[in-house]
Design a protein around this motif. Structure first.
Motif, mmCIF file in Angstrom:
data_model
loop_
_atom_site.group_PDB
_atom_site.id
_atom_site.type_symbol
_atom_site.label_atom_id
_atom_site.label_comp_id
_atom_site.label_asym_id
_atom_site.label_seq_id
_atom_site.Cartn_x
_atom_site.Cartn_y
_atom_site.Cartn_z
ATOM 1 N N UNK A 229 0.823 -1.210 0.000
ATOM 2 C CA UNK A 229 0.000 0.000 0.000
ATOM 3 C C UNK A 229 0.854 1.255 0.000
ATOM 4 N N UNK A 230 0.294 2.344 -0.512
ATOM 5 C CA UNK A 230 0.960 3.637 -0.411
ATOM 6 C C UNK A 230 1.174 3.959 1.065
ATOM 7 N N UNK A 231 2.343 4.483 1.420
ATOM 8 C CA UNK A 231 2.573 4.831 2.825
ATOM 9 C C UNK A 231 1.623 5.896 3.345
ATOM 10 N N UNK A 232 0.990 6.651 2.440
ATOM 11 C CA UNK A 232 0.091 7.727 2.857
ATOM 12 C C UNK A 232 -1.387 7.355 2.802
ATOM 13 N N UNK A 233 -1.707 6.212 2.166
ATOM 14 C CA UNK A 233 -3.112 5.841 2.009
ATOM 15 C C UNK A 233 -3.224 4.334 1.816
ATOM 16 N N UNK A 234 -3.717 3.582 2.816
ATOM 17 C CA UNK A 234 -3.770 2.128 2.696
ATOM 18 C C UNK A 234 -4.734 1.628 1.631
ATOM 19 N N UNK A 235 -5.645 2.478 1.161
ATOM 20 C CA UNK A 235 -6.574 2.066 0.110
ATOM 21 C C UNK A 235 -5.897 2.013 -1.260
ATOM 22 N N UNK A 236 -4.772 2.693 -1.403
ATOM 23 C CA UNK A 236 -4.117 2.842 -2.695
ATOM 24 C C UNK A 236 -2.802 2.079 -2.730
ATOM 25 N N UNK A 237 -2.557 1.344 -3.813
ATOM 26 C CA UNK A 237 -1.284 0.634 -3.972
ATOM 27 C C UNK A 237 -0.184 1.612 -4.356
ATOM 28 N N UNK A 238 1.000 1.386 -3.802
ATOM 29 C CA UNK A 238 2.144 2.222 -4.175
ATOM 30 C C UNK A 238 2.421 2.117 -5.672
ATOM 31 N N UNK A 239 2.087 0.968 -6.269
ATOM 32 C CA UNK A 239 2.323 0.759 -7.697
ATOM 33 C C UNK A 239 1.504 1.715 -8.564
ATOM 34 N N UNK A 240 0.390 2.205 -8.052
ATOM 35 C CA UNK A 240 -0.458 3.106 -8.838
ATOM 36 C C UNK A 240 0.316 4.343 -9.272
ATOM 37 N N UNK A 241 1.005 4.973 -8.329
ATOM 38 C CA UNK A 241 1.783 6.167 -8.669
ATOM 39 C C UNK A 241 2.924 5.823 -9.610
ATOM 40 N N UNK A 242 3.572 4.683 -9.400
ATOM 41 C CA UNK A 242 4.679 4.284 -10.268
ATOM 42 C C UNK A 242 4.193 4.050 -11.696
ATOM 43 N N UNK A 243 3.004 3.480 -11.839
ATOM 44 C CA UNK A 243 2.424 3.274 -13.169
ATOM 45 C C UNK A 243 2.154 4.601 -13.855
ATOM 46 N N UNK A 244 1.647 5.568 -13.101
ATOM 47 C CA UNK A 244 1.383 6.887 -13.668
ATOM 48 C C UNK A 244 2.688 7.560 -14.070
ATOM 49 N N UNK A 245 3.720 7.417 -13.244
ATOM 50 C CA UNK A 245 5.024 7.997 -13.577
ATOM 51 C C UNK A 245 5.548 7.414 -14.888
ATOM 52 N N UNK A 246 5.438 6.094 -15.054
ATOM 53 C CA UNK A 246 5.911 5.456 -16.294
ATOM 54 C C UNK A 246 5.140 5.984 -17.500
ATOM 55 N N UNK A 247 3.807 6.078 -17.372
ATOM 56 C CA UNK A 247 2.994 6.591 -18.472
ATOM 57 C C UNK A 247 3.287 8.064 -18.731
ATOM 58 N N UNK A 248 3.531 8.816 -17.662
ATOM 59 C CA UNK A 248 3.831 10.244 -17.801
ATOM 60 C C UNK A 248 5.147 10.451 -18.537
ATOM 61 N N UNK A 249 6.161 9.678 -18.189
ATOM 62 C CA UNK A 249 7.456 9.802 -18.863
ATOM 63 C C UNK A 249 7.334 9.461 -20.345
ATOM 64 N N UNK A 250 6.565 8.430 -20.646
ATOM 65 C CA UNK A 250 6.365 8.057 -22.049
ATOM 66 C C UNK A 250 5.632 9.153 -22.803
ATOM 67 N N UNK A 251 4.616 9.734 -22.156
ATOM 68 C CA UNK A 251 3.847 10.800 -22.794
ATOM 69 C C UNK A 251 4.699 12.036 -23.022
ATOM 70 N N UNK A 252 5.465 12.441 -22.014
ATOM 71 C CA UNK A 252 6.310 13.630 -22.134
ATOM 72 C C UNK A 252 7.350 13.433 -23.230
ATOM 73 N N UNK A 253 7.907 12.230 -23.296
ATOM 74 C CA UNK A 253 8.899 11.944 -24.346
ATOM 75 C C UNK A 253 8.258 12.031 -25.715
ATOM 76 N N UNK A 254 7.036 11.509 -25.860
ATOM 77 C CA UNK A 254 6.342 11.556 -27.140
ATOM 78 C C UNK A 254 5.997 12.996 -27.520
ATOM 79 N N UNK A 255 5.527 13.774 -26.536
ATOM 80 C CA UNK A 255 5.172 15.166 -26.809
ATOM 81 C C UNK A 255 6.419 15.963 -27.220
ATOM 82 N N UNK A 256 7.570 15.611 -26.628
ATOM 83 C CA UNK A 256 8.814 16.319 -26.954
ATOM 84 C C UNK A 256 9.300 16.057 -28.359
ATOM 85 N N UNK A 257 8.825 14.946 -28.965
ATOM 86 C CA UNK A 257 9.252 14.596 -30.322
ATOM 87 C C UNK A 257 8.208 14.942 -31.377
ATOM 88 N N UNK A 258 7.151 15.627 -30.961
ATOM 89 C CA UNK A 258 6.109 15.995 -31.947
ATOM 90 C C UNK A 258 6.583 17.159 -32.808
#
Length: 258
Positions: A229-258
């Motif tokens: 669980x996220x250390x700040x919220x037991x309802x949320x998995x820590x992996x959730x934020x990591x997944x968003x970070x991975x998708x965010x990095x991919x999106x930012x990289x794609x936007x930078x190459x447009x």
């Protein structure tokens, strides 16, 4: 320096921000008037959606719940700002899903749905075309993650697991809008009509557990993920934020190459 927007600043947003070096990203967080979440020095707060749009972020991450998706994301997409939504359960509302799709078309911006706390979604997308496919998704968490729900139902967990809910993904997303986004992610991948959702409070659960069982003409599959669980919220998995970070990095990289 990148500028990235946030809608809300709870556990997920906090976990996302701390992954990035403080000198790598300029963050702009849209907060409710009067909210004081204790922002780091490199996160600027705004209280109006137009102020977030005027900051022209490379991308925005929604991490504030299903109501925030409806209230904020269409305008961001129409303004041409790519947006990732953590609260994918909001798309259980067909009218909102259509509105977001149209806004993305108008603004020419991407709407990104991260995989969140799950794996195996590629398999589910593959079998979605099979009419006989059946999927059972089970969210199994320690009782502490369901304390409010157990109290509301007058239930006490001793040494046995308690089924809090069994039904459709849309019903699950409506009943548990803050912590069953994973169920709707499964539904979006496999097709909602094929999916049954179970919610279980289990004292034997060692973490936030996601179980996906699949039967179809293509075979059988079983995915079992136990997320810390996220250390700040037991309802949320820590992996959730990591997944968003991975998708965010991919999106930012794609936007930078447009």
């Amino acid at each position: 320096m990148l500028t990235i927007g946030l809608i809300g600043y709870g556990a997920i947003a906090h976990d996302i921000v701390r992954v990035f070096p403080a000198d790598a990203v300029r963050w702009v967080a849209l907060l409710r008037e009067g909210a004081r979440p204790g922002l780091p020095g490199h996160v600027r707060a705004v209280t109006r959606l137009d102020a977030l749009i005027d900051a022209r972020p490379t991308a925005v991450v929604e991490a504030a719940g299903q109501q925030a998706v409806a209230a904020c994301v269409p305008a961001l997409l129409e303004a041409g700002i790519p947006t990732l939504i953590a609260s994918v359960g909001a798309l259980s509302d067909p009218a909102l899903a259509a509105r977001l799709s149209e806004a993305a078309r108008i603004g020419g911006a991407r709407l990104v749905l991260p995989s969140g706390a799950l794996g195996g979604l590629d398999y589910l997308r593959a079998i979605a075309v099979l009419p006989d496919a059946r999927v059972r998704y089970t969210s199994r968490k320690p009782p502490a993650a369901w304390a409010a729900e157990l109290a509301a139902a007058g239930l006490t967990v001793d040494d046995r697991a308690i089924v809090l809910f069994e039904g459709t993904p849309s019903e699950a997303a409506g009943r548990y809008p803050k912590n069953l986004n994973a169920a709707f992610a499964v539904a979006m991948a496999a097709g909602a009509e094929k999916v049954t959702v179970l919610v279980i409070a289990d004292p034997a659960a060692s973490g936030n557990t996601h179980e996906i069982e699949v039967e179809s003409a293509a075979g059988t599959a079983s995915f079992h993920l136990v997320n810390a669980p996220s250390p700040d919220n037991p309802k949320t998995s820590a992996l959730t934020a990591l997944s968003i970070v991975a998708a965010l990095r991919e999106l930012v990289d794609r936007e930078g190459h447009r």
